[in-house]
Scaffold this motif. Structure first.
Motif, PDB file in Angstrom:
ATOM      1  N   PRO A  61       9.553  -0.401  -5.963  1.00  0.00           N
ATOM      2  CA  PRO A  61       8.731   0.066  -4.845  1.00  0.00           C
ATOM      3  C   PRO A  61       9.140   1.426  -4.294  1.00  0.00           C
ATOM      4  O   PRO A  61       8.278   2.247  -3.955  1.00  0.00           O
ATOM      5  CB  PRO A  61       8.912  -1.041  -3.809  1.00  0.00           C
ATOM      6  N   SER A  62      10.433   1.699  -4.202  1.00  0.00           N
ATOM      7  CA  SER A  62      10.875   2.985  -3.663  1.00  0.00           C
ATOM      8  C   SER A  62      10.460   4.138  -4.570  1.00  0.00           C
ATOM      9  O   SER A  62      10.151   5.243  -4.093  1.00  0.00           O
ATOM     10  CB  SER A  62      12.395   2.992  -3.477  1.00  0.00           C
ATOM     11  N   VAL A  63      10.430   3.902  -5.878  1.00  0.00           N
ATOM     12  CA  VAL A  63      10.021   4.928  -6.830  1.00  0.00           C
ATOM     13  C   VAL A  63       8.522   5.193  -6.704  1.00  0.00           C
ATOM     14  O   VAL A  63       8.070   6.346  -6.734  1.00  0.00           O
ATOM     15  CB  VAL A  63      10.389   4.506  -8.271  1.00  0.00           C
ATOM     16  N   VAL A  64       7.745   4.123  -6.551  1.00  0.00           N
ATOM     17  CA  VAL A  64       6.302   4.282  -6.361  1.00  0.00           C
ATOM     18  C   VAL A  64       6.029   5.078  -5.092  1.00  0.00           C
ATOM     19  O   VAL A  64       5.213   6.009  -5.078  1.00  0.00           O
ATOM     20  CB  VAL A  64       5.610   2.910  -6.286  1.00  0.00           C
ATOM     21  N   ALA A  65       6.724   4.727  -4.009  1.00  0.00           N
ATOM     22  CA  ALA A  65       6.514   5.418  -2.740  1.00  0.00           C
ATOM     23  C   ALA A  65       6.874   6.892  -2.848  1.00  0.00           C
ATOM     24  O   ALA A  65       6.176   7.761  -2.303  1.00  0.00           O
ATOM     25  CB  ALA A  65       7.335   4.742  -1.643  1.00  0.00           C
ATOM     26  N   VAL A  88       5.467  -3.319  -2.886  1.00  0.00           N
ATOM     27  CA  VAL A  88       5.024  -1.930  -3.042  1.00  0.00           C
ATOM     28  C   VAL A  88       4.262  -1.492  -1.795  1.00  0.00           C
ATOM     29  O   VAL A  88       4.444  -0.367  -1.299  1.00  0.00           O
ATOM     30  CB  VAL A  88       4.164  -1.787  -4.315  1.00  0.00           C
ATOM     31  N   ARG A  89       3.403  -2.368  -1.263  1.00  0.00           N
ATOM     32  CA  ARG A  89       2.680  -2.019  -0.037  1.00  0.00           C
ATOM     33  C   ARG A  89       3.652  -1.678   1.084  1.00  0.00           C
ATOM     34  O   ARG A  89       3.475  -0.678   1.798  1.00  0.00           O
ATOM     35  CB  ARG A  89       1.800  -3.191   0.408  1.00  0.00           C
ATOM     36  N   ARG A  90       4.678  -2.496   1.241  1.00  0.00           N
ATOM     37  CA  ARG A  90       5.640  -2.256   2.323  1.00  0.00           C
ATOM     38  C   ARG A  90       6.375  -0.925   2.164  1.00  0.00           C
ATOM     39  O   ARG A  90       6.737  -0.292   3.158  1.00  0.00           O
ATOM     40  CB  ARG A  90       6.641  -3.401   2.387  1.00  0.00           C
TER      41      ARG A  90
END
Length: 354
Positions: A61-65, A88-90
């Motif tokens: 998730p941090s990479v997506v963000a 991922v939303r968070r």
């Protein structure tokens, strides 16, 4: 075709291109192309041609963000949507806050209320609670064991199941979780096999649910135990195989087999555009359609590109689509949810849930 001197209106469509939910991606990409064409044929969004750009949401998730943050800094994102998990939303919400609209169309645990985030997916009160009531009344299923992947959606949903069970006079006899995508679903089946239950509530994503279904069937549990899932779409059903889906019930606002006008229109257009050999039209893919149409409906209502205008306009926004009427109450959509049972490699829709 929509045209504007301001250039295209770019939507970052965050989809899992890897990991246990990666099997959704081909269907999602095919539906995104169809939805974008439909919206552009109707004039685009805010008079601009819509372009959907896929971002890999199957990474950490941090990479997506960080990826989406870079695109925002470059000025190449006007909105965000797409099917992706709650973790991922968070990670995305703090990046997007106050900057661009975010239409989150995936089923999720509920409770999202932050500015600029518009949720069109189903929540446990819409899906799980009425399905448990139906399964109790029609099949006598009262003792449930909950299995799930170990992240926010299954964990929070399992807590909601505990509340629903108390209200419905059901027993949750146990629960077990496994790391997402770790391949340890056999340990979940071990726990189920030892439990005094007559139903298994599955909060598993993509390939994890597929492997659970296969192992469940291999041990001969399908004939004596009901399975229920709020996330079992058409690709997962195909990958599980017809022999592994006996007594498998699913609640969703969309199934490919729905015989409603909107659902049949989508299926007809999908086959016309992509052909009969296209990836399976699925509920996960259709949620991408919902995300894009949420953005279009909100833009039309707000008639403004300022995010505060979208926040002010969202309550009461409604549109007709494959799910029927989708109406926002605050930033959360409400819609009809259907209960289906797996029938070979497709779903037999049994009833609309109250």
């Amino acid at each position: 075709m929509a045209t504007s001197s301001a250039g295209p209106w770019r939507v970052a469509m965050v989809l899992p291109l890897r990991g246990p939910a990666g099997l959704f991606a081909p269907s999602c990409e095919a539906v995104i192309a169809l939805a974008v064409n439909r919206i552009n044929a109707a004039g685009g969004i805010l008079g601009r041609e819509v372009v959907g750009e896929v971002v890999d949401g199957g990474r950490e998730p941090s990479v997506v963000a960080a990826d989406v943050a870079d695109r925002l800094a470059q000025g190449t994102v006007d909105a965000v949507s797409g099917w992706h998990i709650s973790s991922v939303r968070r990670a995305l919400v703090p990046v997007l806050a106050g900057r661009v609209p975010y239409a989150y169309p995936s089923l999720y645990e509920g409770g999202e209320s932050r500015s600029g985030v518009f949720c069109s997916g189903e929540t446990p009160d819409q899906q799980i609670a009425p399905a448990l009531r139906w399964l109790r009344d029609e099949l006598g299923t009262r003792r449930w064991f909950v299995v799930g992947d170990d992240y926010v959606w299954p964990r929070v949903s399992a807590r909601a199941v505990g509340r629903f069970a108390r209200d419905l006079g059901l027993d949750v006899v146990g629960q077990a979780f496994t790391p997402l995508g770790a391949g340890h679903v056999g340990t979940l089946v071990d726990r189920v096999e030892r439990a005094a239950c007559d139903g298994v509530l599955m909060l598993l994503v993509g390939q994890d649910a597929v492997e659970f279904n296969r192992e469940f069937a291999r041990r001969g549990l399908g004939d004596r135990l009901v399975r229920f899932s709020p996330l079992m779409e058409e690709n997962m059903l195909l990958a599980s195989g017809a022999d592994a889906t006996t007594n498998l019930f699913v609640a969703s606002s969309y199934f490919r087999s729905l015989a409603t006008t909107g659902a049949l229109d989508l299926l007809g257009d999908y086959v016309h555009v992509h052909g009969p050999d296209a990836p399976a039209l699925s509920s996960a893919a259709e949620s991408c359609y919902e995300g894009l149409h949420t953005l279009a409906a909100l833009a039309d209502r707000a008639a403004d590109d300022r995010l505060e205008a979208w926040d002010a306009a969202v309550d009461g926004v409604a549109y007709e689509g494959p799910r029927g009427t989708v109406e926002f109450r605050g930033r959360q959509a409400r819609q009809r949810v259907h209960l289906a049972v797996a029938d070979g490699l497709d779903f037999d829709v049994l009833t609309a849930l109250p």
